[in-house]
Design an enzyme around this catalytic site. Structure first.
Site, mmCIF file in Angstrom:
data_model
loop_
_atom_site.group_PDB
_atom_site.id
_atom_site.type_symbol
_atom_site.label_atom_id
_atom_site.label_comp_id
_atom_site.label_asym_id
_atom_site.label_seq_id
_atom_site.Cartn_x
_atom_site.Cartn_y
_atom_site.Cartn_z
ATOM 1 N N ASP A 84 54.922 39.687 32.085
ATOM 2 C CA ASP A 84 53.706 39.466 31.300
ATOM 3 C C ASP A 84 54.112 39.285 29.849
ATOM 4 O OD1 ASP A 84 50.462 40.185 32.058
ATOM 5 O OD2 ASP A 84 51.017 39.937 29.935
ATOM 6 N N ARG A 106 34.110 41.854 31.259
ATOM 7 C CA ARG A 106 34.030 40.416 30.987
ATOM 8 C C ARG A 106 32.736 39.863 31.588
ATOM 9 N NH1 ARG A 106 40.033 38.537 32.805
ATOM 10 N NH2 ARG A 106 39.708 40.201 34.322
ATOM 11 N N PHE A 116 26.052 40.202 49.862
ATOM 12 C CA PHE A 116 25.676 39.421 48.674
ATOM 13 C C PHE A 116 24.196 39.052 48.666
ATOM 14 C CE2 PHE A 116 29.175 38.698 45.779
ATOM 15 C CZ PHE A 116 30.090 39.487 46.428
ATOM 16 N N THR A 171 43.072 30.982 39.676
ATOM 17 C CA THR A 171 42.057 30.034 40.146
ATOM 18 C C THR A 171 42.132 28.788 39.261
ATOM 19 O OG1 THR A 171 40.691 31.870 40.848
ATOM 20 C CG2 THR A 171 39.575 29.751 40.538
ATOM 21 N N ASN A 226 33.505 31.019 45.644
ATOM 22 C CA ASN A 226 32.876 31.744 44.536
ATOM 23 C C ASN A 226 31.505 31.170 44.188
ATOM 24 O OD1 ASN A 226 34.805 33.662 44.274
ATOM 25 N ND2 ASN A 226 35.506 33.078 42.239
ATOM 26 N N CYS A 261 34.916 36.042 36.874
ATOM 27 C CA CYS A 261 35.129 34.901 37.772
ATOM 28 C C CYS A 261 33.909 34.046 38.067
ATOM 29 C CB CYS A 261 35.785 35.394 39.047
ATOM 30 S SG CYS A 261 37.469 35.925 38.657
ATOM 31 N N VAL A 303 44.568 40.804 38.874
ATOM 32 C CA VAL A 303 45.107 40.256 40.124
ATOM 33 C C VAL A 303 46.596 40.585 40.252
ATOM 34 C CG1 VAL A 303 45.714 38.101 41.301
ATOM 35 C CG2 VAL A 303 43.434 38.410 40.378
ATOM 36 N N ARG A 327 38.290 41.297 45.323
ATOM 37 C CA ARG A 327 37.192 41.712 44.444
ATOM 38 C C ARG A 327 37.691 42.822 43.557
ATOM 39 N NH1 ARG A 327 33.852 44.229 48.943
ATOM 40 N NH2 ARG A 327 35.990 44.595 49.575
ATOM 41 N N PHE A 337 41.295 36.016 46.776
ATOM 42 C CA PHE A 337 39.875 36.307 47.030
ATOM 43 C C PHE A 337 39.521 37.770 46.787
ATOM 44 C CE2 PHE A 337 41.067 32.680 49.667
ATOM 45 C CZ PHE A 337 40.123 31.743 49.269
HETATM 46 P P1 NAD Z 1 43.875 39.022 33.469
HETATM 47 O O1 NAD Z 1 43.436 38.473 32.155
HETATM 48 O O2 NAD Z 1 43.490 40.404 33.848
HETATM 49 O O3 NAD Z 1 45.465 38.932 33.579
HETATM 50 C C1 NAD Z 1 46.195 37.805 33.214
HETATM 51 C C2 NAD Z 1 47.530 38.272 32.620
HETATM 52 O O4 NAD Z 1 48.357 37.133 32.382
HETATM 53 C C3 NAD Z 1 47.383 38.970 31.274
HETATM 54 O O5 NAD Z 1 47.984 40.249 31.355
HETATM 55 C C4 NAD Z 1 48.128 38.065 30.276
HETATM 56 O O6 NAD Z 1 48.795 38.790 29.262
HETATM 57 C C5 NAD Z 1 49.115 37.363 31.199
HETATM 58 N N1 NAD Z 1 49.609 36.074 30.710
HETATM 59 C C6 NAD Z 1 48.908 35.043 30.196
HETATM 60 N N2 NAD Z 1 49.743 34.009 29.902
HETATM 61 C C7 NAD Z 1 50.974 34.395 30.253
HETATM 62 C C8 NAD Z 1 52.260 33.778 30.203
HETATM 63 N N3 NAD Z 1 52.419 32.518 29.755
HETATM 64 N N4 NAD Z 1 53.342 34.470 30.625
HETATM 65 C C9 NAD Z 1 53.193 35.729 31.105
HETATM 66 N N5 NAD Z 1 52.014 36.365 31.184
HETATM 67 C C10 NAD Z 1 50.911 35.711 30.770
HETATM 68 O O7 NAD Z 1 43.341 37.975 34.549
HETATM 69 P P2 NAD Z 1 42.961 38.282 36.076
HETATM 70 O O8 NAD Z 1 41.591 38.828 36.142
HETATM 71 O O9 NAD Z 1 44.082 39.019 36.714
HETATM 72 O O10 NAD Z 1 42.891 36.791 36.654
HETATM 73 C C11 NAD Z 1 44.057 36.015 36.832
HETATM 74 C C12 NAD Z 1 43.687 34.777 37.627
HETATM 75 O O11 NAD Z 1 43.294 35.158 38.951
HETATM 76 C C13 NAD Z 1 42.517 33.968 37.060
HETATM 77 O O12 NAD Z 1 42.756 32.600 37.311
HETATM 78 C C14 NAD Z 1 41.337 34.434 37.884
HETATM 79 O O13 NAD Z 1 40.333 33.466 37.983
HETATM 80 C C15 NAD Z 1 41.978 34.655 39.234
HETATM 81 N N6 NAD Z 1 41.285 35.650 40.064
HETATM 82 C C16 NAD Z 1 40.862 36.815 39.505
HETATM 83 C C17 NAD Z 1 40.243 37.781 40.314
HETATM 84 C C18 NAD Z 1 39.731 39.069 39.728
HETATM 85 O O14 NAD Z 1 39.100 39.814 40.461
HETATM 86 N N7 NAD Z 1 39.970 39.372 38.463
HETATM 87 C C19 NAD Z 1 40.110 37.555 41.692
HETATM 88 C C20 NAD Z 1 40.575 36.347 42.228
HETATM 89 C C21 NAD Z 1 41.178 35.403 41.401
HETATM 90 C C1 UGA Z 2 34.309 37.895 43.067
HETATM 91 C C2 UGA Z 2 34.457 37.545 44.565
HETATM 92 O O1 UGA Z 2 33.659 38.453 45.331
HETATM 93 C C3 UGA Z 2 35.921 37.637 45.006
HETATM 94 O O2 UGA Z 2 36.041 37.211 46.355
HETATM 95 C C4 UGA Z 2 36.745 36.713 44.113
HETATM 96 O O3 UGA Z 2 38.124 36.804 44.430
HETATM 97 C C5 UGA Z 2 36.559 37.106 42.664
HETATM 98 O O4 UGA Z 2 35.148 37.028 42.318
HETATM 99 C C6 UGA Z 2 37.276 36.189 41.746
HETATM 100 O O5 UGA Z 2 37.472 35.036 42.021
HETATM 101 O O6 UGA Z 2 37.636 36.730 40.704
HETATM 102 P P1 UGA Z 2 34.289 40.128 41.641
HETATM 103 O O7 UGA Z 2 33.898 39.234 40.511
HETATM 104 O O8 UGA Z 2 35.373 41.108 41.447
HETATM 105 O O9 UGA Z 2 34.712 39.249 42.916
HETATM 106 O O10 UGA Z 2 33.006 40.971 42.074
HETATM 107 P P2 UGA Z 2 31.806 40.791 43.105
HETATM 108 O O11 UGA Z 2 31.747 41.984 43.950
HETATM 109 O O12 UGA Z 2 31.841 39.490 43.768
HETATM 110 O O13 UGA Z 2 30.548 40.834 42.118
HETATM 111 C C7 UGA Z 2 30.333 39.809 41.159
HETATM 112 C C8 UGA Z 2 28.996 40.014 40.464
HETATM 113 O O14 UGA Z 2 27.919 39.782 41.380
HETATM 114 C C9 UGA Z 2 28.786 41.423 39.922
HETATM 115 O O15 UGA Z 2 28.153 41.330 38.673
HETATM 116 C C10 UGA Z 2 27.872 42.080 40.946
HETATM 117 O O16 UGA Z 2 27.075 43.095 40.402
HETATM 118 C C11 UGA Z 2 27.025 40.893 41.360
HETATM 119 N N1 UGA Z 2 26.436 41.020 42.729
HETATM 120 C C12 UGA Z 2 27.241 41.080 43.808
HETATM 121 C C13 UGA Z 2 25.049 41.024 42.871
HETATM 122 O O17 UGA Z 2 24.279 40.949 41.884
HETATM 123 N N2 UGA Z 2 24.525 41.126 44.132
HETATM 124 C C14 UGA Z 2 25.306 41.184 45.243
HETATM 125 O O18 UGA Z 2 24.756 41.261 46.359
HETATM 126 C C15 UGA Z 2 26.702 41.174 45.073
#
Ligand code: NAD
Ligand code: UGA
Length: 431
Positions: free
Chosen positions: A35, A329, A249, A126, A208, A260, A16, A154, A152
């Site tokens: 970071d 993950r 979806f 989140t 989600n 997530c 993110v 993806r 939000f």
């Molecule tokens: P990530 O693990 O890829 O990245 C998190 C980063 O934070 C890491 O690089 C880690 O080293 C760093 N970190 C942790 N503690 C720290 C600290 N105290 N100081 C500085 N850096 C620190 O995680 P992500 O997938 O980017 O997700 C981050 C958040 O966003 C989560 O809460 C997740 O639920 C939410 N989110 C993720 C997605 C997604 O698609 N991955 C989408 C929407 C929301």
């Molecule tokens: C999801 C949400 O779509 C994002 O809006 C949100 O920000 C994010 O989680 C989050 O909070 O991290 P993401 O996990 O990146 O995004 O991927 P998605 O495209 O949502 O897919 C999630 C899982 O559902 C995957 O394993 C995908 O293969 C599966 N999926 C998706 C299905 O099996 N069927 C579908 O129709 C869609």
């Protein structure tokens, strides 16, 4: 109106934080990325991108020299108008709550080094409802507002979603500094939904969980289709054409994964209990999604049992939890591989376009890996498609010669009419 640059410091430079940083930099703001992973920060400074995300290369090389990368919260927030928190909030395996230790470590450090310039601390991680209240208590500074702006995006579409989000949600109990957020997003002409902080926190989980439940539902209907000889793709099309249901979806498959849905549904069910609401739909989705991956592994094993060989080579196409990412993950593919590996007569060789390195961190040398799809297919007794990489659709199986032409398509990617001579198994319809 003259464009005003905002100084933003983003804590957490992951899936993110990094796309968000690049996006805000492209919009013309001054961005600092913080970071505590020193290797990541050194890589970023040296022009190495630690994650794979579609389209990230081009934007990264345009922007990264404008961005400051640091491991120090003290230095990183010294000039910030807005601090954005984007650290991980994984599942606490003991309590099933979201593990907020990364977030509170960051908040406690921010508190020490905050200065008068900073007006807003924005939570993009989140976080369970009422976490904003806890942050506010810790920061305890009446000049600063703590707001929730859930993310939000993806994975695999992070940049697309950054520049063109369906909506931007702003959860603020005090509106005095929201002019800064408006300036931040001035060039993004998308709907903004204003609400209080707790509602914003809840919007994220509700979205989600809704999507997870939707996938769970279509997967159950796919099972029904298999038992009554109906076609899940047609059923999905038929219901998706109803604008109240929507056609997204509704792809049946091997269960949802990722960093997530699994963790957010778990955290939501847990905080539902805490606030005396039994979120039964969410809880069922969690249980059924885990079961589904086990059932799919059993289904594959049942198909394998027909093959008359002592050792069976399973060729896996796809390791990532979805296409266009290197993220493994909670990948259903990895979970299915782990179940298959319990059978001593199975060897696995796997392909992925981007996720081999991340998969290796989980599976080590328990399986073999190959970047060459043809090698994987030609050496396999059964080929299993477990990630929806679009590129797999283009494979010409008529030009390949696996020993026992058997395909299990866990993502319904292939056209069975182009698979003459193969036994084809898929999800929720006749192979
Ligand atoms: P990530 O693990 O890829 O990245 C998190 C980063 O934070 C890491 O690089 C880690 O080293 C760093 N970190 C942790 N503690 C720290 C600290 N105290 N100081 C500085 N850096 C620190 O995680 P992500 O997938 O980017 O997700 C981050 C958040 O966003 C989560 O809460 C997740 O639920 C939410 N989110 C993720 C997605 C997604 O698609 N991955 C989408 C929407 C929301
Ligand atoms: C999801 C949400 O779509 C994002 O809006 C949100 O920000 C994010 O989680 C989050 O909070 O991290 P993401 O996990 O990146 O995004 O991927 P998605 O495209 O949502 O897919 C999630 C899982 O559902 C995957 O394993 C995908 O293969 C599966 N999926 C998706 C299905 O099996 N069927 C579908 O129709 C869609």
């Amino acid at each position: 109106m003259l464009f005003q640059k905002i100084n933003i410091s983003i804590i957490g430079t992951g899936y993110v934080g990094l796309p968000t940083a690049l996006g805000f930099s492209k919009l013309g703001h001054n961005v600092t990325c913080i970071d505590n992973n020193n290797i990541k920060i050194q890589e970023l400074k040296n022009g190495i991108i630690p994650i794979y995300e579609k389209g990230i290369n081009t934007l990264f090389f345009k922007e990264y020299k404008k961005i400051t990368f640091t491991t120090s919260i003290k230095d990183g927030i010294s000039n910030a108008d807005i601090i954005i928190i984007a650290v991980g909030t994984p599942t606490n395996k003991k309590t099933n709550e979201a593990d907020l230790s990364y977030l509170f470590n960051a908040v406690n450090e921010i508190k020490i080094y905050l200065n008068k310039r900073t007006k807003l601390i924005v939570t993009k991680s989140t976080v369970p409802v009422k976490t904003g209240d806890k942050i506010e208590k810790i920061i305890n500074n009446s000049n600063i507002d703590i707001i929730s702006m859930p993310e939000f995006l993806r994975e695999g579409f992070a940049l697309e979603d950054f520049f063109n989000p369906d909506r931007i949600v702003i959860g603020a109990n005090n509106k005095r500094y929201l002019y800064l957020i408006k300036k931040l997003y001035r060039k993004i002409k998308r709907p903004i939904i204003y609400t209080d902080r707790t509602s914003a926190e809840l919007i994220k989980y509700t979205a989600n969980a809704f999507l997870a439940i939707k996938i769970n539902y279509i997967n159950e209907i796919a099972d029904l289709c298999e038992n009554i000889n109906a076609n899940i793709d047609d059923v999905a099309k038929g219901i998706g054409a109803d604008s109240r249901i929507g056609n997204k979806f509704l792809k049946a498959g091997i269960g949802y994964g990722g960093s997530c849905f699994p963790k957010d549904t778990q955290a939501m069910a847990t905080f539902g209990n805490k606030y005396n609401v039994n979120l039964t739909l969410v809880k069922d989705a969690i249980i059924n999604n885990k079961k589904r991956q086990k059932n799919i592994a059993n289904k594959i094993y049942n198909i394998i049992s027909q093959i008359n060989e002592k050792q069976i080579n399973v060729g896996i196409l796809g390791l990532a939890f979805k296409n266009n990412t290197d993220d493994c993950r909670e990948s259903p593919s990895i979970n299915i591989i782990k179940s298959l590996l319990k059978h001593k007569n199975i060897n696995i060789i796997a392909h992925d376009y981007k996720a081999i390195n991340t998969a290796k961190q989980i599976l080590n040398n328990k399986i073999s890996y190959s970047n060459n799809i043809e090698d994987v297919i030609n050496n396999a007794d059964i080929i299993c498609i477990l990630t929806e990489w679009e590129e797999y659709k283009k494979i010409d199986f008529s030009l390949l010669y696996p020993r026992h032409k058997i395909i299990f398509d866990g993502k319904n990617l292939l056209d069975k009419n182009k698979l003459k001579g193969y036994q084809y198994y898929c999800i929720g319809k006749r192979g």
